[in-house]
Write a protein that holds these residues in place. Structure first.
Motif, mmCIF file in Angstrom:
data_model
loop_
_atom_site.group_PDB
_atom_site.id
_atom_site.type_symbol
_atom_site.label_atom_id
_atom_site.label_comp_id
_atom_site.label_asym_id
_atom_site.label_seq_id
_atom_site.Cartn_x
_atom_site.Cartn_y
_atom_site.Cartn_z
ATOM 1 N N PRO A 143 0.803 -1.223 0.000
ATOM 2 C CA PRO A 143 0.000 0.000 0.000
ATOM 3 C C PRO A 143 0.839 1.279 0.000
ATOM 4 C CG PRO A 143 -0.211 -1.142 2.095
ATOM 5 C CD PRO A 143 0.591 -2.026 1.183
ATOM 6 N N GLU A 144 2.070 1.193 0.494
ATOM 7 C CA GLU A 144 2.911 2.393 0.535
ATOM 8 C C GLU A 144 3.235 2.902 -0.864
ATOM 9 O OE1 GLU A 144 5.523 -1.220 0.615
ATOM 10 O OE2 GLU A 144 3.860 -0.580 1.867
ATOM 11 N N SER A 145 3.189 2.036 -1.872
ATOM 12 C CA SER A 145 3.476 2.472 -3.242
ATOM 13 C C SER A 145 2.330 3.308 -3.828
ATOM 14 C CB SER A 145 3.767 1.267 -4.137
ATOM 15 O OG SER A 145 2.616 0.459 -4.252
ATOM 16 N N CYS A 146 1.180 3.315 -3.171
ATOM 17 C CA CYS A 146 0.021 4.061 -3.664
ATOM 18 C C CYS A 146 -0.336 5.228 -2.750
ATOM 19 C CB CYS A 146 -1.167 3.122 -3.807
ATOM 20 S SG CYS A 146 -0.893 1.802 -4.996
ATOM 21 N N ILE A 147 0.631 5.724 -2.033
ATOM 22 C CA ILE A 147 0.386 6.767 -1.041
ATOM 23 C C ILE A 147 -0.229 8.028 -1.665
ATOM 24 C CG2 ILE A 147 2.587 8.030 -0.953
ATOM 25 C CD1 ILE A 147 1.598 6.738 2.211
ATOM 26 N N ARG A 148 0.137 8.341 -2.892
ATOM 27 C CA ARG A 148 -0.386 9.549 -3.540
ATOM 28 C C ARG A 148 -1.872 9.416 -3.893
ATOM 29 N NH1 ARG A 148 -0.589 7.907 -8.694
ATOM 30 N NH2 ARG A 148 1.006 6.478 -9.424
ATOM 31 N N ASP A 149 -2.381 8.195 -3.927
ATOM 32 C CA ASP A 149 -3.784 7.957 -4.252
ATOM 33 C C ASP A 149 -4.682 7.867 -3.015
ATOM 34 O OD1 ASP A 149 -3.752 7.700 -7.152
ATOM 35 O OD2 ASP A 149 -2.487 5.942 -6.803
ATOM 36 N N ARG A 150 -4.091 8.034 -1.840
ATOM 37 C CA ARG A 150 -4.881 7.913 -0.612
ATOM 38 C C ARG A 150 -6.065 8.864 -0.616
ATOM 39 N NH1 ARG A 150 -1.122 8.306 4.461
ATOM 40 N NH2 ARG A 150 -2.445 10.114 4.630
ATOM 41 N N MET A 151 -7.083 8.467 0.112
ATOM 42 C CA MET A 151 -8.325 9.245 0.131
ATOM 43 C C MET A 151 -8.997 9.048 1.476
ATOM 44 S SD MET A 151 -10.671 10.756 -1.840
ATOM 45 C CE MET A 151 -12.414 11.021 -1.937
ATOM 46 N N ASP A 152 -9.579 10.119 1.999
ATOM 47 C CA ASP A 152 -10.384 10.012 3.207
ATOM 48 C C ASP A 152 -11.836 9.873 2.764
ATOM 49 O OD1 ASP A 152 -11.645 10.129 5.641
ATOM 50 O OD2 ASP A 152 -11.067 12.186 6.085
ATOM 51 N N PHE A 153 -12.398 8.695 2.978
ATOM 52 C CA PHE A 153 -13.761 8.434 2.546
ATOM 53 C C PHE A 153 -14.790 8.890 3.581
ATOM 54 C CE2 PHE A 153 -11.166 5.292 0.267
ATOM 55 C CZ PHE A 153 -11.505 5.625 -1.037
ATOM 56 N N GLU A 154 -14.323 9.418 4.692
ATOM 57 C CA GLU A 154 -15.177 9.977 5.741
ATOM 58 C C GLU A 154 -16.141 8.943 6.331
ATOM 59 O OE1 GLU A 154 -16.979 13.608 4.321
ATOM 60 O OE2 GLU A 154 -15.140 14.097 3.217
ATOM 61 N N VAL A 155 -15.581 8.050 7.113
ATOM 62 C CA VAL A 155 -16.372 7.041 7.827
ATOM 63 C C VAL A 155 -17.346 7.773 8.758
ATOM 64 C CG1 VAL A 155 -16.273 5.123 9.457
ATOM 65 C CG2 VAL A 155 -14.455 5.418 7.775
ATOM 66 N N PRO A 156 -18.612 7.379 8.758
ATOM 67 C CA PRO A 156 -19.570 8.028 9.666
ATOM 68 C C PRO A 156 -19.125 7.912 11.127
ATOM 69 C CG PRO A 156 -20.708 6.624 8.088
ATOM 70 C CD PRO A 156 -19.241 6.368 7.918
ATOM 71 N N GLU A 157 -19.296 8.997 11.854
ATOM 72 C CA GLU A 157 -18.889 9.034 13.265
ATOM 73 C C GLU A 157 -19.569 7.939 14.087
ATOM 74 O OE1 GLU A 157 -16.515 10.855 14.918
ATOM 75 O OE2 GLU A 157 -15.955 11.454 12.899
ATOM 76 N N SER A 179 -5.080 -0.334 -10.189
ATOM 77 C CA SER A 179 -4.485 -1.166 -9.145
ATOM 78 C C SER A 179 -4.309 -0.376 -7.853
ATOM 79 C CB SER A 179 -3.148 -1.710 -9.640
ATOM 80 O OG SER A 179 -2.533 -2.475 -8.637
ATOM 81 N N CYS A 180 -3.812 0.861 -7.967
ATOM 82 C CA CYS A 180 -3.625 1.680 -6.757
ATOM 83 C C CYS A 180 -4.958 2.052 -6.111
ATOM 84 C CB CYS A 180 -2.816 2.936 -7.078
ATOM 85 S SG CYS A 180 -1.040 2.677 -6.913
ATOM 86 N N ALA A 181 -5.967 2.327 -6.924
ATOM 87 C CA ALA A 181 -7.285 2.641 -6.366
ATOM 88 C C ALA A 181 -7.806 1.453 -5.561
ATOM 89 C CB ALA A 181 -8.263 3.011 -7.476
ATOM 90 N N TRP A 182 -7.640 0.260 -6.099
ATOM 91 C CA TRP A 182 -8.078 -0.933 -5.380
ATOM 92 C C TRP A 182 -7.265 -1.131 -4.106
ATOM 93 C CZ3 TRP A 182 -12.349 -3.292 -5.063
ATOM 94 C CH2 TRP A 182 -13.207 -3.376 -6.151
ATOM 95 N N THR A 183 -5.989 -0.805 -4.139
ATOM 96 C CA THR A 183 -5.152 -0.925 -2.944
ATOM 97 C C THR A 183 -5.661 0.012 -1.852
ATOM 98 O OG1 THR A 183 -3.233 -1.594 -4.235
ATOM 99 C CG2 THR A 183 -2.800 -0.678 -2.059
ATOM 100 N N VAL A 184 -5.991 1.252 -2.238
ATOM 101 C CA VAL A 184 -6.523 2.226 -1.282
ATOM 102 C C VAL A 184 -7.854 1.739 -0.717
ATOM 103 C CG1 VAL A 184 -7.472 4.570 -1.094
ATOM 104 C CG2 VAL A 184 -5.291 4.195 -2.273
ATOM 105 N N VAL A 185 -8.718 1.224 -1.577
ATOM 106 C CA VAL A 185 -10.024 0.731 -1.142
ATOM 107 C C VAL A 185 -9.855 -0.491 -0.239
ATOM 108 C CG1 VAL A 185 -12.157 -0.372 -1.951
ATOM 109 C CG2 VAL A 185 -11.320 1.731 -3.043
ATOM 110 N N CYS A 186 -8.917 -1.335 -0.567
ATOM 111 C CA CYS A 186 -8.666 -2.528 0.252
ATOM 112 C C CYS A 186 -8.246 -2.131 1.673
ATOM 113 C CB CYS A 186 -7.595 -3.376 -0.420
ATOM 114 S SG CYS A 186 -7.488 -5.044 0.220
ATOM 115 N N VAL A 187 -7.403 -1.111 1.771
ATOM 116 C CA VAL A 187 -6.998 -0.610 3.100
ATOM 117 C C VAL A 187 -8.218 -0.073 3.841
ATOM 118 C CG1 VAL A 187 -5.677 1.194 4.282
ATOM 119 C CG2 VAL A 187 -4.593 -0.144 2.477
#
Length: 187
Positions: free
Chosen positions: A49-63, A161-169
């Motif tokens: 996952p570290e190879s996709c660090i630039r694609d990271r995203m905060d999906f805003e998990v409900p509180e 591939s990176c998007a899926w890695t971010v989603v997998c995390v």
């Protein structure tokens, strides 16, 4: 005669409450075990996952999911069910760019389906007839919005591939929230 009838009703209520309590304790153990298996499977999928660090995203998990207040067992079960349903929906998307082992994906599907089946069995119809409160409705809407953002992200990134890695995390995080919600079954 009336006292005898009241005694029988009280006895029946006592046994049904005890049986339901045991059912939730068993469900909690099974859910925790299955969630850990899902986390392990997701870890195997997730490569680097570290190879996709630039694609990271905060999906805003409900509180309400991150920091749940005092929930009833049924409410926690309903939220977990909704989360698992949406996780399955995400993983039915285009996985062609991932290079993931299909056996791991199938195992993940089996684990998630088993969790959902156990929830359905334990609640015996309460998922369809859940006592919808304003809090339940809001939590459900926020969950749907959260998962919609994840799906939108995958589409926008063309299921890379990176998007899926971010989603997998992110889904891996979901299972830690599910474990926390499962703890409400012991109350």
């Amino acid at each position: 005669m009336t006292n005898r009838c009241v005694f029988h009703v009280a006895l029946l209520l006592c046994f049904s409450t005890t049986a339901l309590s045991r059912s939730y304790r068993l469900l909690r153990l099974q859910q925790n075990r299955s969630s850990m298996a899902c986390q392990k499977l997701l870890t195997h999928l997730n490569g680097r996952p570290e190879s996709c660090i630039r694609d990271r995203m905060d999906f805003e998990v409900p509180e309400e999911i991150k920091l749940p207040q005092q929930l009833q067992k049924e409410d926690a079960a309903f939220i977990i069910y909704e989360m698992l349903h949406n996780v399955l929906e995400i993983f039915t998307r285009d996985l062609s760019n991932t290079g993931w082992d299909e056996a791991i994906i199938r195992s993940l599907f089996v684990q998630v389906h088993q969790q959902m089946d156990r929830l359905r069995t334990t609640l015996a119809g309460q998922l369809e007839e859940v006592n919808l409160t304003w809090g339940n409705v809001m939590t459900t809407l926020q969950l749907k919005s959260y998962y919609w953002r994840i799906i939108r992200y995958l589409k926008d990134k063309e299921y890379s591939s990176c998007a899926w890695t971010v989603v997998c995390v992110e889904i891996l995080r979901n299972f830690s929230f599910i474990n926390r919600l499962t703890d409400f079954f012991q109350k």
